[in-house]
Design an enzyme around this catalytic site. Structure first.
Site, mmCIF file in Angstrom:
data_model
loop_
_atom_site.group_PDB
_atom_site.id
_atom_site.type_symbol
_atom_site.label_atom_id
_atom_site.label_comp_id
_atom_site.label_asym_id
_atom_site.label_seq_id
_atom_site.Cartn_x
_atom_site.Cartn_y
_atom_site.Cartn_z
ATOM 1 N N LYS A 13 5.856 -11.036 5.632
ATOM 2 C CA LYS A 13 4.470 -10.801 6.053
ATOM 3 C C LYS A 13 3.471 -11.322 5.025
ATOM 4 C CE LYS A 13 4.546 -6.311 6.595
ATOM 5 N NZ LYS A 13 5.933 -5.991 6.196
ATOM 6 N N ARG A 88 0.960 1.135 9.631
ATOM 7 C CA ARG A 88 2.392 1.359 9.440
ATOM 8 C C ARG A 88 2.855 2.618 10.156
ATOM 9 N NH1 ARG A 88 2.985 -1.678 4.354
ATOM 10 N NH2 ARG A 88 5.112 -1.706 3.597
ATOM 11 N N ARG A 127 13.482 -10.930 -4.984
ATOM 12 C CA ARG A 127 12.061 -11.271 -4.860
ATOM 13 C C ARG A 127 11.306 -11.148 -6.189
ATOM 14 N NH1 ARG A 127 8.195 -8.811 -0.221
ATOM 15 N NH2 ARG A 127 8.313 -6.829 -1.313
ATOM 16 N N ARG A 160 8.850 -6.190 -8.324
ATOM 17 C CA ARG A 160 8.253 -4.906 -7.988
ATOM 18 C C ARG A 160 9.263 -3.789 -8.186
ATOM 19 N NH1 ARG A 160 5.320 -5.709 -2.267
ATOM 20 N NH2 ARG A 160 6.335 -3.705 -1.955
ATOM 21 N N ARG A 171 12.902 2.007 1.913
ATOM 22 C CA ARG A 171 11.792 1.364 2.634
ATOM 23 C C ARG A 171 12.232 0.871 4.003
ATOM 24 N NH1 ARG A 171 10.387 -2.924 -1.458
ATOM 25 N NH2 ARG A 171 8.805 -3.703 -0.034
HETATM 26 P P1 AMP Z 1 3.934 -3.584 0.842
HETATM 27 O O1 AMP Z 1 3.369 -4.377 -0.271
HETATM 28 O O2 AMP Z 1 3.221 -3.805 2.148
HETATM 29 O O3 AMP Z 1 5.424 -3.715 0.987
HETATM 30 O O4 AMP Z 1 3.662 -2.033 0.489
HETATM 31 C C1 AMP Z 1 4.211 -1.455 -0.674
HETATM 32 C C2 AMP Z 1 4.133 0.062 -0.587
HETATM 33 O O5 AMP Z 1 2.767 0.471 -0.463
HETATM 34 C C3 AMP Z 1 4.826 0.688 0.620
HETATM 35 O O6 AMP Z 1 6.225 0.864 0.418
HETATM 36 C C4 AMP Z 1 4.077 2.008 0.729
HETATM 37 O O7 AMP Z 1 4.506 2.916 -0.277
HETATM 38 C C5 AMP Z 1 2.651 1.597 0.396
HETATM 39 N N1 AMP Z 1 1.902 1.167 1.601
HETATM 40 C C6 AMP Z 1 1.431 -0.077 1.883
HETATM 41 N N2 AMP Z 1 0.806 -0.096 3.064
HETATM 42 C C7 AMP Z 1 0.874 1.167 3.548
HETATM 43 C C8 AMP Z 1 0.436 1.795 4.747
HETATM 44 N N3 AMP Z 1 -0.210 1.106 5.703
HETATM 45 N N4 AMP Z 1 0.704 3.108 4.910
HETATM 46 C C9 AMP Z 1 1.338 3.819 3.961
HETATM 47 N N5 AMP Z 1 1.809 3.305 2.818
HETATM 48 C C10 AMP Z 1 1.580 1.984 2.601
#
Ligand code: AMP
Length: 213
Positions: A13, A88, A127, A160, A171
């Protein structure tokens, strides 16, 4: 053009939202990047979000919804955006719909990127991400030209914390339980498109651009 990109962690994404936003001339809004930025700046939101993120759990809806509402209300978002990582949960999707309705706006496309679980585990394990511009790399599929250094901005690459194996499985499970129901929520609506996310980065980019054109 307002686009939502759906897909599990590791579906690509971030990479695809970045190129799509450049091709369409609209902003890329990543909820994960906004949270990581808040953490670096030690804001209250960043500090509250930290422990959820480290464990691979979702940050509570009310915090995320407020953050995104504020972001989509900024001037640079008035020409459109690609939402990456938000919504989400179904509650977030409903809050977004209500916020857009208040603004007299709507979402034009919801694109769901499909990738198998096996592939996701392999991708997330290798990654690396640029600390400065957030461009993602992969040890095997898309390594940087110089190890540890971003091709675009020479920024430092890092892994990360939530890409460690235990958090990765969590996740993926959280996605299946809390985010996958969104696919049903949106699939009946006009503008919903399903895209195969297992090709090369270029192939997936082409499919996505076709899906939004
Ligand atoms: P990402 O970079 O999109 O993979 O997001 C990393 C982490 O941020 C996720 O595993 C969640 O802990 C938090 N996070 C990101 N977007 C959301 C969302 N829309 N709702 C809740 N937690 C989020």
């Amino acid at each position: 053009m307002r686009v939502i990109l759906l897909g599990p962690p590791g579906a690509g994404k971030g990479t695809q939202a970045k190129t799509m936003s450049e091709s369409l001339g609209i902003v890329h809004i990543s909820s994960g990047d906004l949270l990581r930025d808040n953490q670096e700046r030690n804001t209250e939101l960043g500090n509250t979000a930290r422990s959820y993120m480290q464990q691979g759990l979702l940050v509570p809806d009310d915090l995320i919804i407020g953050m995104i509402e504020e972001r989509i209300g900024r001037a640079d978002a008035s020409g459109g955006y690609v939402l990456d990582g938000f919504p989400r949960t179904v509650e977030q999707a409903q809050a977004l719909a209500a916020a857009l309705e208040r603004r007299g706006e709507s979402i034009d496309r919801v694109v769901n990127i499909r990738v198998s679980e096996e592939e996701l585990v392999a991708r997330l394990g290798g990654r690396w991400i640029c600390r400065a511009c957030q461009r993602p790399y992969h040890e095997l599929n898309s390594p940087p030209e110089n190890e540890g250094e971003c091709d675009d901005c020479d920024g430092e690459l890092y892994q990360r914390e939530d890409d460690a194996s235990e958090a990765v499985s969590r996740r993926i499970r959280v996605f299946a339980e809390q985010t996958a129901p969104l696919i049903d929520y949106y699939s009946g609506a006009s503008g919903f498109v399903d895209v195969d996310g297992e090709g090369t980065i270029d192939e997936v980019r082409e499919s996505l651009l076709r899906a939004v054109s």
